[in-house]
Design a protein around this motif. Structure first.
Motif, PDB file in Angstrom:
ATOM      1  N   ASP A 751       0.801  -1.073  -0.107  1.00 12.83           N
ATOM      2  CA  ASP A 751       0.557  -0.188  -0.389  1.00 12.83           C
ATOM      3  C   ASP A 751       0.519   1.176   0.462  1.00 12.83           C
ATOM      4  O   ASP A 751      -0.025   2.450  -0.053  1.00 12.83           O
ATOM      5  CB  ASP A 751      -0.602   0.241   1.280  1.00 12.83           C
ATOM      6  CG  ASP A 751      -0.123  -0.490   2.711  1.00 12.83           C
ATOM      7  OD1 ASP A 751      -0.961  -0.460   3.432  1.00 12.83           O
ATOM      8  OD2 ASP A 751       0.750  -0.504   2.835  1.00 12.83           O
ATOM      9  N   GLY A 752       1.894   0.880  -0.281  1.00 12.53           N
ATOM     10  CA  GLY A 752       3.310   2.572  -0.136  1.00 12.53           C
ATOM     11  C   GLY A 752       3.351   2.059  -1.325  1.00 12.53           C
ATOM     12  O   GLY A 752       2.473   2.420  -2.495  1.00 12.53           O
ATOM     13  N   VAL A 837      15.398 -11.920  -0.237  1.00  7.77           N
ATOM     14  CA  VAL A 837      13.789 -11.701   0.560  1.00  7.77           C
ATOM     15  C   VAL A 837      13.721 -10.635  -0.259  1.00  7.77           C
ATOM     16  O   VAL A 837      13.456 -10.499  -0.826  1.00  7.77           O
ATOM     17  CB  VAL A 837      14.279 -11.172   2.162  1.00  7.77           C
ATOM     18  CG1 VAL A 837      14.841 -12.266   2.968  1.00  7.77           C
ATOM     19  CG2 VAL A 837      15.703 -10.081   2.204  1.00  7.77           C
ATOM     20  N   ASP A 839      10.769  -7.154  -0.222  1.00 10.25           N
ATOM     21  CA  ASP A 839      10.282  -5.565   0.340  1.00 10.25           C
ATOM     22  C   ASP A 839       9.341  -5.510   0.853  1.00 10.25           C
ATOM     23  O   ASP A 839       8.269  -5.899   0.140  1.00 10.25           O
ATOM     24  CB  ASP A 839      11.469  -5.048   0.529  1.00 10.25           C
ATOM     25  CG  ASP A 839      11.407  -4.078  -0.332  1.00 10.25           C
ATOM     26  OD1 ASP A 839      10.726  -3.740  -1.551  1.00 10.25           O
ATOM     27  OD2 ASP A 839      12.365  -3.376  -0.954  1.00 10.25           O
ATOM     28  N   HIS A 840       8.763  -4.102   1.245  1.00 12.43           N
ATOM     29  CA  HIS A 840       7.542  -4.218   0.732  1.00 12.43           C
ATOM     30  C   HIS A 840       6.861  -3.641  -0.257  1.00 12.43           C
ATOM     31  O   HIS A 840       5.971  -2.542  -0.397  1.00 12.43           O
ATOM     32  CB  HIS A 840       6.773  -2.974   2.670  1.00 12.43           C
ATOM     33  CG  HIS A 840       6.785  -4.036   3.621  1.00 12.43           C
ATOM     34  ND1 HIS A 840       7.859  -4.101   4.950  1.00 12.43           N
ATOM     35  CD2 HIS A 840       5.378  -4.330   4.075  1.00 12.43           C
ATOM     36  CE1 HIS A 840       7.204  -4.847   5.798  1.00 12.43           C
ATOM     37  NE2 HIS A 840       6.482  -4.897   5.473  1.00 12.43           N
ATOM     38  N   GLU A 841       8.042  -3.006  -0.570  1.00 16.73           N
ATOM     39  CA  GLU A 841       7.260  -1.958  -1.672  1.00 16.73           C
ATOM     40  C   GLU A 841       7.660  -3.037  -3.909  1.00 16.73           C
ATOM     41  O   GLU A 841       7.686  -2.198  -4.338  1.00 16.73           O
ATOM     42  CB  GLU A 841       8.575  -1.091  -1.830  1.00 16.73           C
ATOM     43  CG  GLU A 841       8.248  -0.236  -0.983  1.00 16.73           C
ATOM     44  CD  GLU A 841       9.503   0.835  -0.803  1.00 16.73           C
ATOM     45  OE1 GLU A 841      10.278   0.769  -1.218  1.00 16.73           O
ATOM     46  OE2 GLU A 841       9.319   1.797  -0.268  1.00 16.73           O
ATOM     47  N   VAL A 845      15.249  -8.910  -2.958  1.00 10.40           N
ATOM     48  CA  VAL A 845      16.071  -8.232  -2.156  1.00 10.40           C
ATOM     49  C   VAL A 845      17.403  -9.140  -2.077  1.00 10.40           C
ATOM     50  O   VAL A 845      17.242 -10.229  -2.103  1.00 10.40           O
ATOM     51  CB  VAL A 845      15.998  -6.983  -1.226  1.00 10.40           C
ATOM     52  CG1 VAL A 845      16.920  -7.266  -0.687  1.00 10.40           C
ATOM     53  CG2 VAL A 845      14.981  -6.339  -1.171  1.00 10.40           C
ATOM     54  N   VAL A 847      20.476 -10.544  -0.280  1.00 11.75           N
ATOM     55  CA  VAL A 847      21.414  -9.540   0.612  1.00 11.75           C
ATOM     56  C   VAL A 847      22.825 -10.006   0.888  1.00 11.75           C
ATOM     57  O   VAL A 847      22.870 -11.451   0.776  1.00 11.75           O
ATOM     58  CB  VAL A 847      20.791  -9.630   1.779  1.00 11.75           C
ATOM     59  CG1 VAL A 847      21.623  -9.149   3.011  1.00 11.75           C
ATOM     60  CG2 VAL A 847      19.472  -8.868   2.025  1.00 11.75           C
ATOM     61  N   TYR A 848      23.931  -9.799   0.532  1.00 10.39           N
ATOM     62  CA  TYR A 848      25.455 -10.245  -0.073  1.00 10.39           C
ATOM     63  C   TYR A 848      26.180 -10.436   0.997  1.00 10.39           C
ATOM     64  O   TYR A 848      26.507 -12.107   0.966  1.00 10.39           O
ATOM     65  CB  TYR A 848      26.217  -9.328  -0.877  1.00 10.39           C
ATOM     66  CG  TYR A 848      25.662  -8.917  -1.730  1.00 10.39           C
ATOM     67  CD1 TYR A 848      24.959  -6.923  -1.724  1.00 10.39           C
ATOM     68  CD2 TYR A 848      25.566  -9.228  -3.058  1.00 10.39           C
ATOM     69  CE1 TYR A 848      24.606  -6.546  -3.141  1.00 10.39           C
ATOM     70  CE2 TYR A 848      24.036  -8.288  -4.420  1.00 10.39           C
ATOM     71  CZ  TYR A 848      24.355  -7.538  -4.229  1.00 10.39           C
ATOM     72  OH  TYR A 848      24.266  -6.758  -5.765  1.00 10.39           O
ATOM     73  N   THR A 904      18.483  -0.413  -5.996  1.00  7.53           N
ATOM     74  CA  THR A 904      17.942  -0.041  -5.648  1.00  7.53           C
ATOM     75  C   THR A 904      18.663   1.401  -4.206  1.00  7.53           C
ATOM     76  O   THR A 904      17.933   1.755  -3.605  1.00  7.53           O
ATOM     77  CB  THR A 904      17.797  -1.375  -3.670  1.00  7.53           C
ATOM     78  OG1 THR A 904      16.855  -1.092  -3.034  1.00  7.53           O
ATOM     79  CG2 THR A 904      19.435  -2.145  -4.087  1.00  7.53           C
ATOM     80  N   GLN A 905      19.722   0.559  -4.450  1.00  6.48           N
ATOM     81  CA  GLN A 905      20.713   2.166  -4.116  1.00  6.48           C
ATOM     82  C   GLN A 905      20.515   3.746  -5.036  1.00  6.48           C
ATOM     83  O   GLN A 905      19.847   4.807  -3.526  1.00  6.48           O
ATOM     84  CB  GLN A 905      22.204   2.000  -4.494  1.00  6.48           C
ATOM     85  CG  GLN A 905      21.987   2.771  -5.878  1.00  6.48           C
ATOM     86  CD  GLN A 905      22.404   1.188  -6.911  1.00  6.48           C
ATOM     87  OE1 GLN A 905      22.079   0.692  -6.425  1.00  6.48           O
ATOM     88  NE2 GLN A 905      22.802   1.281  -8.205  1.00  6.48           N
ATOM     89  N   ASN A 908      16.163   4.168  -3.088  1.00  7.04           N
ATOM     90  CA  ASN A 908      17.070   4.778  -1.284  1.00  7.04           C
ATOM     91  C   ASN A 908      17.361   6.345  -1.451  1.00  7.04           C
ATOM     92  O   ASN A 908      17.219   7.124  -0.586  1.00  7.04           O
ATOM     93  CB  ASN A 908      18.299   3.857  -1.126  1.00  7.04           C
ATOM     94  CG  ASN A 908      17.558   2.982   0.147  1.00  7.04           C
ATOM     95  OD1 ASN A 908      15.968   2.751  -0.449  1.00  7.04           O
ATOM     96  ND2 ASN A 908      18.021   2.085  -0.260  1.00  7.04           N
TER      97      ASN A 908
END
Lengths: 988, 201
Positions: A751-752, A837, A839-841, A845, A847-848, A904-905, A908
């Motif tokens: 919802d974001g 994993v 994420d909420h968006e 993701v 994770v190295y 993703t960078q 962010n």
């Protein structure tokens, strides 16, 4: 990938001829279902990928690795080492550590500029993006522009002044030049020659004019190995003078490309691709505005791949066809007999039906007669002033470069040249072989070269000056349309490199000025009102306002040019710019070497590209080495079979086979320039092919990451789409429901922000700029030829090329494939350590630091978008090479999986300021690296929860589909199906 | 049985080492070219954090003061002090001062100061009572577990924005209620804070 079994070409042809429906194939091995292909198909990483295949024996390997293993183990047990933190002594006020700075500058190729915005982190440039305000780049970049950053940090680049191979210095050089020019004074410079590439820089031209004013008998010559002489001579034939032709593809409903790769190799390719795509894109079901592209060409190119109708003919045949077309349109053009009348007539009718809204564009490799004919045709069709405009030539005193090179060689041979100054360039390597440039160069008394690299030509030079990279230089240049851009440096020359301006200035005055002063003083002398303000504005925007060349009138010749003499024999060799190395200047750029060429998917090599028919006749397989005999010279080259190649044409891309280059380029490919003579600069008949019985391994990525013939590309025709917009089956097929999964369907409410990506296959031209942009942005390593052959290429976004149709002239389609970021990601549930994993968006993701390298995720990914670091690809980087890395992205170690992260960078980096300001991220604030680079805006990223966002609107379109949607992965990356706009009168 | 004891013992030793100051550097002052005293400068002189750490509100990096910043005062004060010699030499020779990094995260972690500071996380929350440190040491382990303790429940650590740089601020008795209120006010989305993509890219 060299195959063991021979390909049964006739069988393949028959199979494809009988095929119906949407059968896409990527390589001949796939159709033949060779054992090699089957192996590639069924193993995630082919045989040997997990094994050590080198000569190094297993025992020795363990011996040398034993120490590393021990240390690695111990290393993991120590604590985080203490590091230094080093501030400035005086911090530049505009620089905030951690935040990038952006500077507008320009990069040139063949003299023509494209405006860029370079990103600087802590004082060093790390990324190039296009300058949206620049009329030639329009915010996009080519593969060459993206890879420019790696060249800046190339450890093999020239690093000092060399005198006869020994280190010297600039001051000594200047004194020597001083003395040399003094000697020339009495003779008014008769022994001085300056050889450059094509120069559009106003400052350099002014400097050279000043030099020539001081030494009137001296001469300045320009030589580009991929010379545009044909274009200039063609204009001279048609208009009596050299003018530049500009095409407005946004206004063209019909385009005929005569061996013209205007979408990728033209100096204005980025602009032309964008404008073409704007007219190509199907926005509404009425589709009335979609353009139609015809292409005739001897070898498949990106333009040919885009064409709705493509005719493979030999290069020499193009003139005949153009004459026949001219005749049809009522221009007396001499005898134009062609066997392709049934193809040509509908095309001619289409052009006539769209008179004033058509473009006939000839390629740079076609002789001047074809250019003149094309001008006549366009004139007859009333395209002048509508889709085609003319300006004065941007190049200064546009000379016939071949003629001036001949003159130079003659002068050198006769001993008339005392001082030869070469500004970049490599004529020993790329001048026509029959001129014997090296021989002549040896007779020059003093030879100076300003060069970025120590190359074949430098070997003959008494002085070699290390050149500054464009990102280290003050300079200027003009784009194809004439727009001036100032080139500003982002970093001081790393190795004290000098610019062309500094070298020429040293010849004119003592003491010589610095580049900054030279450029500034030139522009100050132009008398723009309010100079300081003008200067700042020009630097800030990256363009000088109103500096484009104004349109002008031309007088069209009354009659067609005389016919060119018929070729000696039907088999021809054609020399073309290499799609990733250009003319050899990028041979030491690892990103470009590893980039799979768009049509052949070859890496780290060039090959003699031949048609399947020729291969059958000469009994050749991929990788067989043949001897190419051409006009008294011969060259051994491996062959590669290319469906769609004209039957009797053999393509050899230039630039490879360098004798003297850095560690990356050494040993790559074969030297096409050794065959190229001055009477066959672009093509020549009379080629003889002799089998040698040897083979050479050619590495192609076209078998990698295969998805086994599933419904990957969806395409159709415009009429079919207009009848039924939902032809992709989006509505009709039983799409799995959201609940039809073992996952908890409501685990994430989204919802974001809900990130998604849309890729428009309609306009993707397959240029691969996205691949290099991603590599630059995300610190993706280069693995080398051997590892690529094992299927271990690391690029996160690949552009797959699919053929469809018969063996001899198939349709070509490109499809960029990044990570799909599936909502029901198959990779996530199989990771034993939770390194991948959700994420909420909606991002998947990676994770190295958690990854332990089981590679189960990659195994489970149906799209094959995950890349594994089998080896430590970042070991042994020099301090300079490390400067190229993007500090916002983790540099991955051995044993870690990686993949596209939707940048993703960047997400962010946009989210944080938005959160601080208390607002939402606006559409267009986040631009992924691939999106930014794309010339045609095929890739669009954004928030799906924002109905006004571009990406949400694109996904609403009926053409939108999920790749492998039936697997219920619910990918966030979706495609817009490809439409072609066929002429109903044409069957080919 | 002895084997089990050995394993458990090894585990206990590893754990003890892992959490000890040897590994975590907590409360261990690091050797520096100049024994800079935050206590003197912040508590004694009243200099705000941001005078030196200038980009903490706008950049991922808080920033370390360039030699020039030290010289704003030390070009006038203590100009002959031997302890300050490295600073003067740095300016004279245009060579930067190489400080030892006290608060450091692994290279695969991307920490952004500006968002924390703007959302009401005080300097002292993570860096401890810096104004009481005659030499600088790490106040917390900065392990991921420690970060997650707050990311899972930011209401336990959040403070009003205007108090972020206030070294003397301490949590009120009603931190729980205040925390929840501030989390809502500053739009801290707690459920998003534990996405891996927030810190690892």
């Amino acid at each position: 990938m060299n195959t063991d079994a021979s390909l049964p070409l006739e069988e393949i042809r028959a199979r494809l001829a009988g095929a119906r429906g949407r059968e896409y194939w990527r390589c001949l091995d796939e159709i033949a279902a060779t054992p090699a292909f089957e192996e590639f198909l069924h193993r995630e990483y082919p045989a040997g990928a997990s094994e050590w295949r080198d000569e190094l024996s297993r025992r020795h390997f363990f011996q040398i690795m034993a120490a590393s293993f021990a240390l690695a183990g111990l290393g993991a047990c120590t604590k985080q080492p203490l590091e230094n933190i080093v501030p400035y002594v005086k911090q530049p006020p505009e620089l905030t550590p951690g935040k990038p700075l952006y500077y507008a500058t320009a990069l040139t190729l063949g003299g023509f500029a494209n405006g860029v915005i370079a990103t600087s982190r802590e004082g060093r440039p790390i990324k190039i993006e296009g300058n949206p305000d620049h009329p030639s780049s329009l915010g996009a970049t080519s593969v060459f522009m993206q890879a420019a950053v790696l060249d800046l940090y190339d450890p093999d680049r020239a690093q000092s002044v060399l005198r006869a191979g020994q280190p010297s210095d600039w001051t000594t050089f200047v004194s020597a030049m001083n003395a040399a020019m003094q000697d020339q004074q009495t003779r008014r410079g008769a022994g001085v020659r300056i050889l450059t590439g094509s120069v559009t820089s106003p400052t350099l031209r002014a400097q050279l004019a000043e030099l020539l004013g001081k030494y009137p008998a001296a001469k300045w010559l320009q030589w580009e190995p991929l010379t545009r002489d044909n274009v200039r001579e063609g204009a001279r034939l048609a208009f009596g003078e050299v003018v530049e032709t500009h095409y407005a593809f946004e206004d063209a409903a019909v385009v005929l490309a005569l061996d013209s790769d205007f979408l990728s190799t033209h100096p204005a390719a980025l602009r032309y691709a964008r404008k073409f795509a704007d007219r190509r894109r199907v926005k509404q079901p009425d589709g009335a505005s979609m353009n139609r592209l015809y292409a005739i060409e001897p070898t498949p190119t990106l333009t040919g791949a885009m064409a709705d109708h493509r005719l493979p003919v030999s290069s020499m045949e193009v003139e005949n066809i153009t004459r026949a077309l001219a005749q049809r349109l009522g221009i007396p053009a001499g005898v134009g007999v062609t066997s392709h009348d049934d193809w040509l007539s509908p095309v001619a009718r289409d052009l006539e039906a769209h008179a004033g809204a058509g473009v006939v564009i000839p390629g740079e490799s076609q002789p001047p007669a074809v250019h003149a004919l094309a001008h006549l045709i366009n004139g007859k069709l009333g395209n002048f002033g509508r889709t085609i405009t003319f300006t004065d030539s941007i190049e200064p005193a546009p000379a016939n470069q071949l003629a001036s090179l001949r003159e130079l060689v003659a002068d050198m041979q006769s001993g008339a040249v005392d001082l030869l100054i070469m500004l970049e360039g490599n004529p020993v390597f790329d001048a026509p072989a029959d001129l014997n440039f090296a021989d002549a160069l040896a007779k020059v008394k003093t030879c100076v070269r300003l060069g970025f690299d120590d190359n074949e030509t430098s070997r003959f030079c008494h002085w070699h000056i290390a050149a500054a990279h464009a990102l280290e230089s003050w300079s200027d240049a003009r784009a194809f349309d004439g727009t001036v851009s100032l080139i500003q440096p982002l970093i001081e020359p790393l190795f004290d490199g000098k610019t062309t301006h500094e070298v020429i200035d040293a010849l004119i005055r003592q003491p010589g000025r610095a580049s900054y002063d030279i450029v500034r003083e030139y522009w100050w002398g132009q008398g723009w009102p309010g100079f300081e303000k003008w200067w700042r504005a020009a630097l800030d925007r990256g363009v000088v306002a109103n500096s484009a060349a104004p349109p002008r009138a031309v007088t069209l010749a009354a009659s067609a040019p005389p016919a060119s003499p018929p070729p000696p024999s039907k088999t021809e060799i054609i020399f073309r710019a290499d799609p990733t190395i250009w003319d050899g200047r990028f041979v030491n750029n690892a990103w470009l070497q590893e980039l799979a060429k768009p049509i052949t998917k070859l890496t780290w090599d060039n090959a003699a590209l031949i048609s399947p028919a020729l291969a059958q006749r000469e009994k050749l397989q991929n990788g067989d080495v043949v001897e190419l005999k051409f006009r008294g010279r011969s060259l051994r080259a491996p062959v590669w079979i290319v469906p769609g190649q004209a039957e009797r044409s053999v393509t050899l891309h230039v630039g490879y086979g360098r004798a003297r280059t850095g560690r990356v380029g050494a040993g790559a490919g074969v030297n096409a320039f050794s065959l190229r003579t001055s009477d066959a600069l672009c093509s020549g008949g009379g080629l003889e092919i002799v089998r040698t019985g040897e083979t050479r391994e050619l590495v192609s990525t076209q078998m990698h990451h295969s998805m086994e013939g599933r419904d990957i590309i969806r395409s159709g025709t415009l009429p079919a789409f207009m009848r039924d917009p939902n032809f992709t089956g989006k509505e009709k097929e039983p799409r799995p429901s959201r609940e039809d999964t073992l996952y908890h369907p409501d685990e994430f409410k989204y919802d974001g922000y809900k990130w998604g990506l849309s890729i428009d296959l309609n306009v993707c031209i397959g240029c691969n700029a996205c691949t290099i942009a991603c590599q630059a942005e995300n610190n993706i390593p280069v693995v080398g030829k051997h590892q690529v052959s094992a299927g271990r290429d690391m690029q996160w976004i690949r552009v797959d090329r699919y053929f469809r149709g018969g063996l001899d002239n198939p349709e070509m389609n490109h499809q960029p494939v990044p990570c799909m970021h599936c909502e029901n990601a198959p990779c996530e549930l199989v990771c034993p350590v939770g390194a991948t994993v959700h994420d909420h968006e909606g991002l998947n993701v990676q994770v190295y630091n958690r990854c332990i390298g089981t590679r189960y995720c990659s195994n489970n990914c149906p799209y094959k978008v995950r890349r594994f670091n089998f080896l430590e690809f970042n070991a042994g980087l020099t301090a300079v090479q490390k400067m190229a890395k993007n500090p916002d992205v983790t540099v991955r170690s051995r044993g870690v999986m990686e993949k596209c992260t939707y940048c993703t960078q960047r997400i962010n980096a946009a989210r944080i300021p938005a959160e601080i300001a208390g607002r939402k991220i606006r559409d267009g604030e986040i631009v992924t690296a691939c999106q930014a680079a794309c010339p045609v805006e095929a890739i669009v990223f954004g928030d799906l929860n924002d109905p006004a966002s571009r990406v949400a609107k694109l996904k609403e379109q009926p053409l939108d589909y999920w790749m492998l949607g039936e697997l219920n992965t619910r990918p966030r990356t979706s495609y817009l199906a490809k439409l072609r706009n066929p002429n109903p009168e044409l069957t080919v | 049985m002895a084997f089990v004891v050995a394993i458990v013992g090894a585990g206990w030793v590893t754990d003890a080492v892992f959490w000890s100051p040897y590994t975590t550097y907590v409360h261990v002052p690091q050797a520096q070219p100049v024994p800079f005293s935050h206590q003197h400068h912040v508590d004694g002189l009243g200099i705000d954090c941001r005078y030196c750490h200038t980009s903490v509100e706008s950049s991922p990096y808080a920033g370390l003061p360039p030699t020039e910043t030290c010289m704003t005062c030390h070009s006038q004060l203590w100009t002959q002090a031997p302890l300050l010699e490295p600073i003067h030499r740095s300016l004279a020779t245009n060579t930067p001062v190489k400080w030892t990094r006290v608060n450091d995260l692994p290279d695969f972690v991307y920490f952004d100061h500006s968002i924390h500071v703007n959302k009401g996380i005080g300097c002292a929350t993570c860096h401890g009572p810096v104004d009481q440190m005659p030499l600088t040491w790490r106040a917390n382990t900065l392990y991921m577990k420690w970060c997650l303790d707050c990311h899972r429940a930011p209401e336990n650590q959040i403070r009003p924005r205007e108090e972020v740089f206030n070294m003397k601020w301490s949590q009120p008795a009603g931190q729980a209620a205040l925390g929840r209120q501030l989390v809502a006010k500053y739009h801290v989305e707690t459920d998003r804070l534990t996405n891996c993509s927030v810190c690892h890219h």
